[in-house]
Design a protein around this motif. Structure first.
Motif, mmCIF file in Angstrom:
data_model
loop_
_atom_site.group_PDB
_atom_site.id
_atom_site.type_symbol
_atom_site.label_atom_id
_atom_site.label_comp_id
_atom_site.label_asym_id
_atom_site.label_seq_id
_atom_site.Cartn_x
_atom_site.Cartn_y
_atom_site.Cartn_z
ATOM 1 N N SER A 65 8.355 -3.346 -0.611
ATOM 2 C CA SER A 65 7.359 -2.499 0.114
ATOM 3 C C SER A 65 5.856 -2.342 -0.420
ATOM 4 O O SER A 65 5.088 -1.834 0.205
ATOM 5 C CB SER A 65 8.027 -0.834 0.036
ATOM 6 N N ASP A 68 3.159 -3.764 1.663
ATOM 7 C CA ASP A 68 2.597 -2.990 2.918
ATOM 8 C C ASP A 68 1.641 -1.801 2.446
ATOM 9 O O ASP A 68 1.872 -0.989 1.581
ATOM 10 C CB ASP A 68 4.086 -2.087 3.509
ATOM 11 N N GLU A 70 0.584 0.776 3.951
ATOM 12 C CA GLU A 70 1.034 1.897 4.356
ATOM 13 C C GLU A 70 2.247 2.642 3.747
ATOM 14 O O GLU A 70 2.776 3.535 3.861
ATOM 15 C CB GLU A 70 1.607 1.940 5.744
ATOM 16 N N SER A 71 2.611 1.794 2.490
ATOM 17 C CA SER A 71 3.936 2.334 1.750
ATOM 18 C C SER A 71 3.496 3.567 0.708
ATOM 19 O O SER A 71 2.455 4.203 0.855
ATOM 20 C CB SER A 71 4.324 1.166 0.690
ATOM 21 N N HIS A 72 4.288 3.845 -0.098
ATOM 22 C CA HIS A 72 4.008 5.051 -0.658
ATOM 23 C C HIS A 72 2.791 4.857 -1.858
ATOM 24 O O HIS A 72 2.477 5.770 -2.381
ATOM 25 C CB HIS A 72 5.239 5.200 -1.801
ATOM 26 N N LYS A 74 -0.096 4.134 -0.758
ATOM 27 C CA LYS A 74 -1.524 4.275 0.223
ATOM 28 C C LYS A 74 -2.271 5.404 -0.721
ATOM 29 O O LYS A 74 -3.328 5.080 -0.420
ATOM 30 C CB LYS A 74 -1.071 4.606 1.203
ATOM 31 N N TYR A 75 -1.594 6.311 -1.126
ATOM 32 C CA TYR A 75 -2.659 7.411 -1.509
ATOM 33 C C TYR A 75 -3.520 6.861 -2.770
ATOM 34 O O TYR A 75 -4.701 7.499 -2.783
ATOM 35 C CB TYR A 75 -1.527 8.646 -2.119
ATOM 36 N N HIS A 102 -4.864 -4.215 -0.272
ATOM 37 C CA HIS A 102 -4.706 -2.904 0.027
ATOM 38 C C HIS A 102 -6.127 -2.016 0.121
ATOM 39 O O HIS A 102 -6.331 -1.151 1.086
ATOM 40 C CB HIS A 102 -3.719 -2.035 -0.634
ATOM 41 N N TYR A 105 -7.762 -2.806 2.974
ATOM 42 C CA TYR A 105 -7.266 -2.314 4.286
ATOM 43 C C TYR A 105 -7.551 -0.809 4.568
ATOM 44 O O TYR A 105 -8.112 -0.453 5.642
ATOM 45 C CB TYR A 105 -5.649 -2.209 4.077
ATOM 46 N N TRP A 106 -7.731 -0.260 3.510
ATOM 47 C CA TRP A 106 -8.140 1.494 3.628
ATOM 48 C C TRP A 106 -9.645 1.684 3.676
ATOM 49 O O TRP A 106 -9.879 2.399 4.515
ATOM 50 C CB TRP A 106 -7.442 2.140 2.303
ATOM 51 N N LYS A 109 -9.938 0.994 7.320
ATOM 52 C CA LYS A 109 -9.207 2.069 8.339
ATOM 53 C C LYS A 109 -9.977 3.223 8.105
ATOM 54 O O LYS A 109 -9.979 4.143 9.160
ATOM 55 C CB LYS A 109 -7.711 2.201 7.670
ATOM 56 N N HIS A 132 -4.419 -8.421 3.315
ATOM 57 C CA HIS A 132 -5.378 -7.736 3.793
ATOM 58 C C HIS A 132 -6.897 -7.743 3.468
ATOM 59 O O HIS A 132 -7.632 -7.333 4.146
ATOM 60 C CB HIS A 132 -4.988 -6.474 3.877
#
Length: 184
Positions: A65, A68, A70-72, A74-75, A102, A105-106, A109, A132
């Motif tokens: 994970s 991904d 968007e997994s845990h 992400k924060y 990541h 990606y953020w 986004k 990404h």
């Protein structure tokens, strides 16, 4: 050049102005692991991020994970992206040790107007479908393959602790080389 250093209680950042790369040699590596050995490019491959090396103490989840965004995790990346936005609101950012991208990606986004360039030692990871990073190069932190003064900001997030103290010094000098005058 300035660095923001998190205090030992992990509660606040302090800005440290670097007058020259010599400053790095004498003060910055105090917190690095003194007996760190280089594990090489073969260690930090796709199986590392999938958690397939948990038997040797790697913390990534074994279900893969981490790949991904968007997994845990992400924060962490959301927080870093927002911090970057405050300090470098636009321009080009080099994410050294970008992993699967990541941060890019953020940044995308969240609509932050930065162009993120990923740099990682794992060709397998950067060429994976889960990458990404829009712009990326396979490159070691100790030999950043970019033109001098080509970035407004350079980020090492969870990377310096993987380097030997000598390599960390070289990596910081490389960052200084590719950083524009007045960059962060």
């Amino acid at each position: 050049m300035a660095l923001d250093i998190l205090d030992s209680e992990k509660t606040k950042y302090s800005r440290v102005e670097l007058k020259s790369p010599t400053f790095i040699e004498h003060s910055f590596t105090k917190g690095l692991i003194p007996d760190r050995i280089s594990l090489g490019t073969d260690f930090y491959n796709l199986s590392y991020y999938k958690g397939e090396k948990s038997d040797i103490g790697i913390q990534f989840p074994t279900d893969g994970s981490y790949l991904d965004p968007e997994s845990h995790t992400k924060y962490k990346f959301i927080d870093v992206a927002k911090w970057i936005q405050k300090n470098t609101p636009k321009g080009k950012l080099l994410d050294v040790g970008s992993g699967p991208g990541h941060l890019n990606y953020w940044v995308t986004k969240l609509g932050i107007p930065l162009e993120v360039y990923g740099s990682d030692i794992s060709e397998e990871l950067l060429n994976n479908k889960n990458n990404h990073n829009k712009h990326y190069k396979v490159s070691k932190a100790t030999n950043l393959d970019y033109a001098p003064e080509s970035f407004d900001a350079v980020l090492f997030s969870d990377i310096l602790e993987h380097l030997t103290p000598d390599d960390a010094i070289i990596a910081m000098k490389e960052a200084y080389k590719v950083l524009k005058k007045g960059g962060s």
